[in-house]
Scaffold this active site. Structure first.
Site, mmCIF file in Angstrom:
data_model
loop_
_atom_site.group_PDB
_atom_site.id
_atom_site.type_symbol
_atom_site.label_atom_id
_atom_site.label_comp_id
_atom_site.label_asym_id
_atom_site.label_seq_id
_atom_site.Cartn_x
_atom_site.Cartn_y
_atom_site.Cartn_z
ATOM 1 N N GLN A 94 11.495 -4.480 4.855
ATOM 2 C CA GLN A 94 11.438 -4.732 3.422
ATOM 3 C C GLN A 94 12.123 -3.631 2.636
ATOM 4 O O GLN A 94 12.503 -2.588 3.184
ATOM 5 C CB GLN A 94 9.976 -4.866 2.995
ATOM 6 C CG GLN A 94 9.114 -3.664 3.362
ATOM 7 C CD GLN A 94 7.623 -3.929 3.222
ATOM 8 O OE1 GLN A 94 6.945 -3.277 2.441
ATOM 9 N NE2 GLN A 94 7.111 -4.886 3.995
ATOM 10 N N HIS A 96 12.089 -2.031 -1.704
ATOM 11 C CA HIS A 96 11.470 -2.104 -3.020
ATOM 12 C C HIS A 96 12.481 -1.792 -4.115
ATOM 13 O O HIS A 96 13.411 -0.998 -3.910
ATOM 14 C CB HIS A 96 10.312 -1.105 -3.122
ATOM 15 C CG HIS A 96 9.263 -1.281 -2.069
ATOM 16 N ND1 HIS A 96 8.637 -2.480 -1.840
ATOM 17 C CD2 HIS A 96 8.735 -0.398 -1.186
ATOM 18 C CE1 HIS A 96 7.762 -2.326 -0.854
ATOM 19 N NE2 HIS A 96 7.805 -1.080 -0.438
ATOM 20 N N GLU A 113 7.650 5.368 -2.728
ATOM 21 C CA GLU A 113 6.407 5.641 -2.017
ATOM 22 C C GLU A 113 6.627 6.741 -0.992
ATOM 23 O O GLU A 113 7.745 7.244 -0.812
ATOM 24 C CB GLU A 113 5.897 4.369 -1.328
ATOM 25 C CG GLU A 113 6.854 3.819 -0.278
ATOM 26 C CD GLU A 113 6.455 2.431 0.202
ATOM 27 O OE1 GLU A 113 5.787 1.689 -0.541
ATOM 28 O OE2 GLU A 113 6.846 2.065 1.334
ATOM 29 N N HIS A 170 12.860 -0.381 5.081
ATOM 30 C CA HIS A 170 11.826 0.289 5.867
ATOM 31 C C HIS A 170 10.804 -0.702 6.409
ATOM 32 O O HIS A 170 10.706 -1.836 5.934
ATOM 33 C CB HIS A 170 11.082 1.329 5.001
ATOM 34 C CG HIS A 170 10.328 0.707 3.864
ATOM 35 N ND1 HIS A 170 10.922 0.373 2.656
ATOM 36 C CD2 HIS A 170 9.024 0.368 3.734
ATOM 37 C CE1 HIS A 170 10.024 -0.144 1.846
ATOM 38 N NE2 HIS A 170 8.853 -0.163 2.474
ATOM 39 N N ARG A 190 11.096 -8.978 1.077
ATOM 40 C CA ARG A 190 11.191 -9.075 2.530
ATOM 41 C C ARG A 190 12.627 -9.405 2.936
ATOM 42 O O ARG A 190 13.205 -10.393 2.482
ATOM 43 C CB ARG A 190 10.267 -10.164 3.067
ATOM 44 C CG ARG A 190 8.792 -9.835 2.988
ATOM 45 C CD ARG A 190 7.976 -10.809 3.855
ATOM 46 N NE ARG A 190 6.592 -10.805 3.411
ATOM 47 C CZ ARG A 190 6.052 -11.742 2.639
ATOM 48 N NH1 ARG A 190 6.771 -12.773 2.246
ATOM 49 N NH2 ARG A 190 4.793 -11.655 2.257
#
Length: 318
Positions: A94, A96, A113, A170, A190
């Site tokens: 996936q 982001h 993150e 990642h 995804r």
């Protein structure tokens, strides 16, 4: 004055989850529990305060009604989300979005993150980055299913740390458990899901190829910070990531044996106890703390002491 707020975790069932989060002392619901949302103000799972004046209030509601707890931030939403993830099976590959893309397409924050690896089975690895040099090459390799050629695999062990900025391809893989500190976002695109079929629906999970193509950093860039270590007696305080590498949060790892005194540097501090037990003392108030607890030191907390034998992850928002 409420100086420390303890939170009740929210648990999320995932196709890749299991029951290992019970090791933290949680009374897990049945099923494949993949995520513990430990400290969250996100609408998809905001955590409740368990103690004191604000018991029963959610973090999201306090952000709106009691800004004095947070140093009177001007942000619209609580900016961070702390999770523990148990990958009983591999997560999807996936990526982001950043803030601008997420605001336009998902009415959400972007999602930068980081992961502190709590545990990893022997031979475990992460998918972290990719090998394409241009967008055309990236798209073609995805469409041709050349995953072994495209994806970068990194061996992983307990105690490793990874900073994962938006735009990074990642995936956590089978046998890895992490504490994740992230922007307060639930937007994930995804790219690949190993052609799995969700047993509940009988269908493959949705992919988001166009969004993934739009937000992936190409060529890949992986920027990691050299940890900074401070020894205090038998205790070790490590800065895992901070500004300017991360513009959203600082994250620290504490291994405490004995007693360590802390002073406020930011309006509020989030703490998760990964192992052990001890005490947290503020002014004349002492709290017992133990593995599996998550709490916030509010803006009213100026100085505090953590004592005992325990391992913690702490974070602050910029």
């Amino acid at each position: 004055m409420d100086e420390v707020l303890f939170f009740k975790p929210v648990f999320k069932e995932k196709i890749w989850g299991g029951q290992k989060l019970a090791r933290f002392g949680y009374d897990l619901p049945a099923g494949k529990i993949g995520e513990c949302w430990a400290i969250s103000g996100h609408s998809h799972g905001t955590t409740e305060v368990e103690n004191g004046t604000y018991a029963g209030h959610t973090l999201a509601s306090l952000w709106k009604s009691n800004q004095e707890l947070f140093g009177n931030s001007q942000l619209e939403k609580f900016p961070l989300l702390v999770k523990i993830l148990d990958a009983e099976d591999s997560l999807s590959v996936q990526v982001h979005p950043d803030d601008a893309y997420a605001k336009e397409h998902a009415n959400d924050l972007g999602k930068t993150e980081c992961w502190y690896v709590i545990d990893a089975d022997p031979g475990s690895y992460l998918i972290f980055g990719h090998h394409a040099q241009t967008r055309d090459e990236f798209e073609q390799m995805v469409k041709d299913g050349e995953w072994d050629k495209l994806l970068n695999k990194v061996p992983v062990s307990k105690g490793d740390f990874f900073f994962v900025p938006s735009g990074t391809v990642h995936a956590l893989t089978k046998g890895v458990m992490v504490l994740e500190t992230q922007q307060s976002s639930d937007t994930t695109y995804r790219l690949y899901d190993f052609d799995r079929v969700d047993q509940k629906t009988g269908k493959k999970r949705e992919l988001h190829l166009e969004d993934s193509f739009n937000v992936t950093t190409i060529p890949a860039k992986t920027v990691q910070q050299e940890p900074s270590v401070l020894k205090i007696g038998d205790s070790t305080l490590t800065t895992l990531v901070s500004d300017p590498i991360s513009k959203y949060f600082n994250v620290y790892h504490y291994v405490i044996h004995g007693k360590v005194d802390f002073s406020k540097e930011y309006p509020y501090t989030l703490v998760s106890v990964l192992d052990g037990e001890g005490t947290l003392t503020l002014d004349e108030e002492t709290y017992q703390i133990r593995k599996g607890q998550h709490f916030m030191l509010t803006a009213a907390a100026n100085d505090w002491t953590i004592a005992g034998d325990l391992e913690c992850i702490a974070s602050v928002a910029h």
